[in-house]
Motif scaffolding. Structure first.
Motif, short mmCIF file in Angstrom:
data_model
loop_
_atom_site.label_atom_id
_atom_site.label_comp_id
_atom_site.label_asym_id
_atom_site.label_seq_id
_atom_site.Cartn_x
_atom_site.Cartn_y
_atom_site.Cartn_z
N TYR A 130 11.00 -1.18 -5.60
CA TYR A 130 9.91 -2.17 -5.14
C TYR A 130 10.71 -3.48 -4.88
O TYR A 130 10.48 -4.14 -3.95
N ARG A 135 14.15 4.56 4.81
CA ARG A 135 13.65 5.61 5.69
C ARG A 135 13.04 6.71 4.81
O ARG A 135 12.03 7.30 5.14
N ARG A 192 0.80 -1.03 -0.10
CA ARG A 192 0.11 0.00 0.09
C ARG A 192 0.87 1.37 0.03
O ARG A 192 0.48 2.14 -0.66
N ALA A 193 1.79 1.27 0.66
CA ALA A 193 2.72 2.38 0.68
C ALA A 193 3.34 2.49 -0.50
O ALA A 193 3.61 3.86 -1.06
N PHE A 194 3.81 1.58 -1.06
CA PHE A 194 4.34 1.44 -2.32
C PHE A 194 3.52 2.08 -3.53
O PHE A 194 3.67 3.17 -4.23
N GLU A 203 13.49 -2.05 4.38
CA GLU A 203 12.88 -0.85 4.62
C GLU A 203 13.62 0.21 4.24
O GLU A 203 14.83 0.62 4.66
N THR A 260 1.78 9.17 -6.04
CA THR A 260 2.22 10.58 -6.12
C THR A 260 3.66 10.76 -6.74
O THR A 260 3.40 12.16 -7.32
N GLU A 261 4.34 10.10 -6.99
CA GLU A 261 5.78 10.37 -7.43
C GLU A 261 5.95 9.87 -9.07
O GLU A 261 7.05 10.68 -9.47
N ALA A 272 0.89 4.17 -2.63
CA ALA A 272 0.87 5.61 -2.59
C ALA A 272 1.95 6.32 -3.14
O ALA A 272 1.96 7.55 -3.53
N LEU A 273 3.09 5.84 -2.92
CA LEU A 273 4.13 6.63 -3.37
C LEU A 273 4.40 6.65 -5.03
O LEU A 273 4.48 7.67 -5.63
N PRO A 305 12.07 6.73 1.04
CA PRO A 305 11.65 6.09 -0.27
C PRO A 305 11.74 6.85 -1.43
O PRO A 305 12.34 6.50 -2.39
N SER A 306 11.21 8.22 -1.17
CA SER A 306 11.16 9.22 -2.13
C SER A 306 12.84 9.72 -2.80
O SER A 306 12.96 9.79 -3.73
#
Length: 181
Positions: free
Chosen positions: A40, A47, A2-4, A45, A10-11, A6-7, A49-50
């Motif tokens: 991916y 800290r 999910r975090a990926f 993890e 947006t990115e 979302a990233l 990712p962007s």
């Protein structure tokens, strides 16, 4: 995941636009896709990712440019080696430059020692007026006047009109206009 997602949401457009500044639109998409897939596949993890995404994308651009440069190198086949131009000057060119060097040497030898030294420091070493003045223990005005005279000498020996040099010197207060008698 999910975090990926979302990233990615947006990115993706931002990263593509960022990459378009360095490569074409099509290549920007390919690089962005590769950067996301590497992010991916990263085990563990992140800290930031962007930041990792943009660093990866930037490195992919650099690698791509390096590969393009390497592909563009021209390799000379051994049977065509005779077709490669000889980098040495021709006999005529060598004679011409030897004469030019003799002429320049004679011209420099005619200058007073201080003028020649100041001229060489400025032309050959690229020293500033202040640096020359400090090293020669003279004022900056003296350096400018000596350089003006040196350039006038060079121009006169090359058959050039020295009036432009004199005008510049007058504007800078280095040469006084001669009075007519």
């Amino acid at each position: 995941p999910r975090a990926f997602a979302a990233l990615f949401q947006t990115e993706w457009p931002r990263l593509r636009n960022y990459l378009k500044r360095f490569v074409g639109a099509h290549e920007a998409e390919d690089i962005a896709q590769e950067a996301f897939s590497r992010l991916y596949a990263f085990p563990g993890e992140l800290r930031a990712p962007s930041r990792a995404l943009y660093t990866t994308a930037r490195n992919l651009v650099i690698d791509g440019k390096r590969k393009t440069r390497a592909r563009n190198l021209v390799l000379v086949a051994s049977d065509n080696i005779e077709a490669v131009a000889d980098p040495r000057p021709s006999q005529e060119e060598e004679t011409h430059w030897r004469e030019e060097l003799k002429f320049a040497t004679r011209l420099l030898e005619r200058m007073p020692v201080r003028r020649r030294t100041i001229f060489m420091m400025q032309v050959m070493e690229g020293c500033s007026y202040a640096e020359i003045a400090s090293r020669m223990d003279v004022t900056v005005v003296v350096v400018k006047k000596e350089l003006l005279k040196a350039f006038e000498t060079c121009a006169a020996h090359n058959g050039q009109d020295t009036s432009d040099i004199q005008k510049k010197g007058r504007r800078r207060g280095l040469v006084r206009k001669r009075k007519m008698r």
